[in-house]
Write a protein that holds these residues in place. Sequence first.
Motif, PDB file in Angstrom:
ATOM      1  N   ARG A  67       0.971  -0.974  -0.341  1.00  0.00           N
ATOM      2  CA  ARG A  67      -0.203   0.104   0.013  1.00  0.00           C
ATOM      3  C   ARG A  67       0.932   1.009   0.399  1.00  0.00           C
ATOM      4  O   ARG A  67       1.550   1.223   0.300  1.00  0.00           O
ATOM      5  N   PRO A  68       0.384   2.521  -0.264  1.00  0.00           N
ATOM      6  CA  PRO A  68       1.563   3.942  -0.528  1.00  0.00           C
ATOM      7  C   PRO A  68       1.870   3.875   1.063  1.00  0.00           C
ATOM      8  O   PRO A  68       1.483   3.924   2.194  1.00  0.00           O
ATOM      9  N   PRO A  69       3.049   4.394   1.423  1.00  0.00           N
ATOM     10  CA  PRO A  69       3.951   4.767   2.081  1.00  0.00           C
ATOM     11  C   PRO A  69       3.277   5.540   2.934  1.00  0.00           C
ATOM     12  O   PRO A  69       2.580   6.695   2.385  1.00  0.00           O
ATOM     13  N   VAL A  70       3.566   5.751   3.995  1.00  0.00           N
ATOM     14  CA  VAL A  70       2.395   6.300   4.873  1.00  0.00           C
ATOM     15  C   VAL A  70       3.542   8.254   4.951  1.00  0.00           C
ATOM     16  O   VAL A  70       2.540   8.461   5.098  1.00  0.00           O
ATOM     17  N   THR A  71       4.329   7.680   4.828  1.00  0.00           N
ATOM     18  CA  THR A  71       5.537   9.568   4.775  1.00  0.00           C
ATOM     19  C   THR A  71       5.147   9.373   3.241  1.00  0.00           C
ATOM     20  O   THR A  71       5.163   8.965   1.892  1.00  0.00           O
ATOM     21  N   ALA A  72       4.090  10.740   3.084  1.00  0.00           N
ATOM     22  CA  ALA A  72       3.728  10.884   2.184  1.00  0.00           C
ATOM     23  C   ALA A  72       4.722  11.868   1.339  1.00  0.00           C
ATOM     24  O   ALA A  72       5.924  12.017   1.924  1.00  0.00           O
ATOM     25  N   VAL A  73       4.918  11.984  -0.527  1.00  0.00           N
ATOM     26  CA  VAL A  73       6.515  12.380  -1.113  1.00  0.00           C
ATOM     27  C   VAL A  73       5.455  13.634  -1.952  1.00  0.00           C
ATOM     28  O   VAL A  73       4.677  13.578  -2.169  1.00  0.00           O
ATOM     29  N   THR A  74       6.586  14.231  -2.809  1.00  0.00           N
ATOM     30  CA  THR A  74       6.203  15.374  -3.007  1.00  0.00           C
ATOM     31  C   THR A  74       5.708  15.280  -4.158  1.00  0.00           C
ATOM     32  O   THR A  74       5.901  14.171  -4.922  1.00  0.00           O
ATOM     33  N   PRO A  75       4.041  15.618  -4.068  1.00  0.00           N
ATOM     34  CA  PRO A  75       3.720  15.318  -5.457  1.00  0.00           C
ATOM     35  C   PRO A  75       3.658  15.632  -7.380  1.00  0.00           C
ATOM     36  O   PRO A  75       4.857  17.021  -6.215  1.00  0.00           O
ATOM     37  N   VAL A  76       3.360  15.367  -8.112  1.00  0.00           N
ATOM     38  CA  VAL A  76       4.366  15.981  -8.832  1.00  0.00           C
ATOM     39  C   VAL A  76       2.831  16.357 -10.604  1.00  0.00           C
ATOM     40  O   VAL A  76       1.389  15.603  -9.314  1.00  0.00           O
ATOM     41  N   ALA A  77       3.014  16.990 -10.694  1.00  0.00           N
ATOM     42  CA  ALA A  77       1.344  16.647 -11.965  1.00  0.00           C
ATOM     43  C   ALA A  77       1.700  15.519 -12.243  1.00  0.00           C
ATOM     44  O   ALA A  77       2.665  14.433 -13.233  1.00  0.00           O
TER      45      ALA A  77
END
Length: 381
Positions: A67-77
Amino acid sequence: MAAGLGVLAPSSAAAGRRVHPGDSIQDAVNYARPGDTITVMPGTYYENVLITKRLTLRGYGARTVIRPPVTAVTPVAPVTPQAPGATGAPVASGPAQTPAAKPPVKPATAATPTTSGRALACSQADTGICVMGTAEQPVVDVDIHSLTVSGFKRNGIWASYTDRLSVRRVISEKNGTWGIAQERSTRGLFRDNIARDNVESGLFIANTVDREGGATDTLGAVVRRNTLTGNRIGVTVRRVRNLSVYGNELTGNCGGIFVVGDEGEPGAGDMTIRNNRIHENNKFCKGNSRLPDIQGAGIVLTGAEETVIRSNDIRGNVGASPLSGGILLFKSFVGATNTDNVIRDNVVRDNKPADLANQGTGTGNQFVNNRCASSVPAGMC
């Protein structure tokens, strides 16, 4: 026999590493030698995984969940998907299929410096598993099987520049773009997977997603015995040639199978679509600048050539879209025609507005010995 998708319990003598809940799958991948097997034990793992070498990654089906990491990464377009669909409203995530494990305190360890750029691309894309080669050095013989990828903002599994990638017995669900997707790759095998409730296609195979261009030869890619439900499109093959799609179950999508080409050379096609069960793909998906609304579409060809559609069972696909119906040769918005395709020996029943439809100005298309009740123009049944 383990639970889930019927995977055999891995032997303790198997070469490679075991990953347990709380461990990092990425660390195991980083330190693996080419040809190793990584066995991911039952549990829930919160991370993105990047693979750039030959190896096997296997789990325990529905009991091994990424599942997605708990610590969010910087979003991109996001990359806007081209035909056959633009991103629609995300599907609401349901409960995890396995008991939730304690999330890791830190995100997974990054890849080695030589792959850090590709690791960042995978992480920023918010994809579950990325298999990334290069034009100069495709990654060969990666095998991913018997695990679940769920709830990623973009894709469940994404592959680029691969040869002989095998994805088997994977559940890819509730992802924001594609369930399992591949570009710039050859000889892929996608077998016995479940792709459900993904915003775009459950399975997507393309020449490339970031530019136009003629169709590329997949050298015999195979999409076989997959179950595809609740997606925008069950299977999309776009601007590629030389592959087979057979024995799949497609139901509850907006559309079943789309073959998409354009005016580039060589044209898309030279493929076989056979022995698929395509029933009641009547979910509604809003259209975009390239395609109208999609609902009740069985098999759609647009800009395809020399494709054989045979021995499929296509029933109850009903809608009011220009793309609705059983088997449809659709006029392309960019001027590409459907030419020299063969549609034969299919059972096509109870589809509306028609079981068979041939639109546009393409030539050489044949409709032979299909069991159907209605066609546009009349006389093809």
